[in-house]
Motif scaffolding. Structure first.
Motif, mmCIF file in Angstrom:
data_model
loop_
_atom_site.group_PDB
_atom_site.id
_atom_site.type_symbol
_atom_site.label_atom_id
_atom_site.label_comp_id
_atom_site.label_asym_id
_atom_site.label_seq_id
_atom_site.Cartn_x
_atom_site.Cartn_y
_atom_site.Cartn_z
ATOM 1 N N PHE A 1 -68.940 32.848 17.569
ATOM 2 C CA PHE A 1 -69.077 33.286 16.178
ATOM 3 C C PHE A 1 -69.928 34.547 16.044
ATOM 4 N N GLY A 2 -70.893 34.723 16.920
ATOM 5 C CA GLY A 2 -71.783 35.868 16.823
ATOM 6 C C GLY A 2 -71.094 37.209 17.015
ATOM 7 N N ALA B 1 -66.588 38.897 6.259
ATOM 8 C CA ALA B 1 -65.156 39.064 5.957
ATOM 9 C C ALA B 1 -64.366 39.356 7.221
ATOM 10 N N THR B 2 -64.986 40.068 8.145
ATOM 11 C CA THR B 2 -64.339 40.329 9.435
ATOM 12 C C THR B 2 -64.089 39.030 10.179
ATOM 13 N N ALA B 3 -65.110 38.169 10.242
ATOM 14 C CA ALA B 3 -64.966 36.880 10.935
ATOM 15 C C ALA B 3 -63.881 36.024 10.295
ATOM 16 N N VAL B 4 -63.865 35.994 8.960
ATOM 17 C CA VAL B 4 -62.921 35.131 8.237
ATOM 18 C C VAL B 4 -61.490 35.619 8.387
ATOM 19 N N SER C 1 -63.356 36.891 18.772
ATOM 20 C CA SER C 1 -63.585 35.442 18.691
ATOM 21 C C SER C 1 -62.287 34.656 18.777
ATOM 22 N N VAL C 2 -61.304 35.027 17.965
ATOM 23 C CA VAL C 2 -60.044 34.285 17.972
ATOM 24 C C VAL C 2 -59.286 34.517 19.276
ATOM 25 N N SER D 1 -70.380 42.436 14.718
ATOM 26 C CA SER D 1 -69.638 43.697 14.692
ATOM 27 C C SER D 1 -69.175 44.089 13.298
ATOM 28 N N GLY D 2 -68.692 43.114 12.520
ATOM 29 C CA GLY D 2 -68.094 43.467 11.232
ATOM 30 C C GLY D 2 -68.483 42.616 10.053
#
Length: 555
Positions: free
Chosen positions: A84-85, A94-97, A274-275, A90-91
């Motif tokens: 997750f980190g 919203a980037t993670a989601v 991550s994905v 990096s972004g």
């Protein structure tokens, strides 16, 4: 022997390519052929014999244990907190989601393409074996060699990274419990402690993977339910217990430039790390094909189901973690190095946080066991085709458990050697771990590209699962996405680029390429011929499935 109407229909769906010789042909065959035929118990083994391998493993995996295995090898409850980190740093949220949302759709395209190919040839070799049937005979050996090594090394790097991550998670718990009231830790784990604990975890994986297949079937049945139920409970607990949650606008719209490249768009692209790290090893389920009932159907169904379930659960976890980032800077700079661990401890305190973190570690252990099982079966399949030194030893099946234990402990030893690198160089070990996703994904799209490139020259017999007219468009999307994401995975994630933050995965990829090609030209090209199947089976004439059923007294 009665295999029922479902098995009969499965055999019919497979077409004439899955048939066995008539009684007269069998009578005229050699003694070796008679021994092979004597091992046939159902239509799964019939198909395996038709493909050219003698069935030696026991089939105990059912529909549900296969689906559970496919979900557990992705293990989102363990993998999402561990990675997750990267998108958050990096972004931003919203980037993670949205990177997870888009990446899951792309992963479904890759998984569907893989499922279509392995449905036709369900063997422990997975996509590596499919190579034999999508390229011309004169090109099989080099194609199979490179794809096999990419797949084996990619899986091994993944298993090693899982053990290393579990070690970090356990030690992070120790750090949190040793922290003073001001948050400063009194215990800081060393590289040696992390590596030694990782090797201990690998030995745990190896011990579990050495069990008989019927034991593994009963154990793995619980992997997916625990993963899903624990994920839902943790999300609810975090949302209830976390004070000062972030707003929906911040979670779904805030994109940052944490990479230093001066572009929010590029920082968003780095969020796919991550994905990409989590949603891979799609053909892991197919490596268990020779231990699965109705593998040509259940394997592909399990692969696609796992991507759907993991995509939804992973997105749910990602959104929840973003809402619970009450203090972004403090959580990202946590002394544990794992932001999600800090989120857990902020919400539940030391006791509640430890309970939630325990389930994350447990699911990560499930993922590690599943990944090692796939890697061991791939190693066994590769060894039975004489691709390893001392292949006869590694390809042996233990007479007590009826499983390839030698191959299991080969993987344990090899992954332990990879983790040992972490004592001397954290940069090198991280680079090796980063090669997991691109190595596996490239091994998949290489077979997909070969299938389409040689489509007019090589006869491919589709399996029970096929995408029909959607096959080519989905294949195109899968290949395009892997080419794109591989560049992202090899790119430095932080600027300015220094010796300490350089992404050395591209260097590791170059070493693997030089090693594989060098070994091939040095001698393997004279001894390795690709998947070694029984030619006598391939030469037998096809016949109608109904004749086969009557020959074997199957109503």
């Amino acid at each position: 022997m009665d295999i029922g109407s479902d098995a009969k229909q499965s055999l019919k769906r497979a077409g004439s390519g899955t048939t066995l010789p008539s009684k007269s042909a069998r009578a005229a065959g050699s003694h070796r052929n008679a021994n092979i035929m004597a091992t046939i118990e159902n239509d799964d083994d019939r198909l395996l014999v038709r493909i050219g391998y003698t069935p030696v493993l026991h089939r105990h995996f059912s529909r549900w244990s296969t689906v559970s295995y496919a979900i557990s090898i992705l293990g989102v409850l363990g993998s999402v907190p561990a990675t997750f980190g990267a998108p958050m740093g990096s972004g931003g949220p919203a980037t993670a989601v949205w990177a997870w949302f888009i990446g899951s759709i792309m992963a479904y395209c890759i998984a569907s393409s893989v499922a279509e190919l392995v449905s036709a040839y369900p063997t422990a070799g997975g996509m590596y074996y499919v190579t034999k049937h999508v390229v011309p005979p004169e090109h099989v050996a080099p194609w199979a060699w490179i794809i096999g090594w990419c797949n084996f090394l990619g899986q091994a790097a993944g298993v090693a990274s899982l053990a290393y991550t579990i070690s970090q998670m356990i030690l992070a718990t120790a750090v949190m419990h040793s922290s003073l009231d001001d948050g400063s830790p009194t215990f800081t784990p060393t590289a040696l402690q992390t590596v030694l604990l990782a090797i201990l975890v690998l030995c745990l994986f190896g011990s579990i993977c050495s069990f008989p297949t019927n034991w593994l079937h009963r154990i793995i049945l619980w992997f997916a339910p625990i993963n899903i139920i624990a994920s839902v409970c943790i999300c609810i607990s975090l949302l209830v217990l976390t004070p000062n949650k972030q707003s929906a606008k911040w979670v779904f719209t805030e994109v940052m430039d944490g990479s230093g490249w001066g572009s929010r768009g590029f920082s968003f692209l780095l969020g796919f790390l991550s994905v990409a790290w989590t949603m891979t090893d799609y053909d892991g389920t197919t490596h268990m094909s020779e231990e699965t009932h109705d593998a040509a159907i259940r394997g592909p169904v399990a692969i696609r189901t796992a991507i759907l379930v993991s995509g939804v659960v992973g997105w749910m976890l990602t959104v929840t973690f973003c809402f619970c980032m009450s203090d972004y800077d403090a959580i990202m700079s946590t002394p544990t190095g794992l932001p999600v661990a800090q989120i857990f401890f902020n919400a539940g305190g030391r006791t509640g946080g430890t309970v939630m973190w325990f389930f994350v570690i447990l699911v990560q252990v499930f993922t590690g066991c599943s990944a090692m099982l796939a890697n061991a079966r791939m190693a066994w399949a590769f060894a039975r085709d004489a691709a390893f030194p001392f292949s006869d030893f590694w390809s042996r099946v233990n007479t007590l458990t009826n499983t390839p234990i030698n191959a299991v402990w080969l993987v344990v030893a090899f992954c332990s050697c990879l983790d040992l690198i972490g004592i001397g160089s954290t940069l090198t070990i991280v680079a090796i771990f980063n090669i997991t996703a691109p190595a596996l994904d490239i091994s998949y799209i290489a077979v997909i590209i070969a299938h389409r490139w040689y489509e007019g020259r090589v006869k491919f017999h589709p399996g029970p699962y096929t995408m029909g007219r959607w096959s080519k468009p989905v294949n195109a999307v899968a290949v395009t996405w892997v080419c794109f994401i591989s560049v992202v995975l090899f790119f430095p994630t932080v600027k300015p680029v220094t010796v300490s933050n350089m992404n050395y995965a591209v260097c590791v990829a170059g070493v693997i390429g030089v090693f594989s090609c060098g070994w091939w030209w040095a001698g393997a090209r004279r001894t390795y011929t690709g998947p070694r199947t029984n030619d006598i089976i391939d030469e037998l004439p096809p016949e109608d499935p109904e004749d086969i059923l009557s020959d074997y007294d199957i109503p």
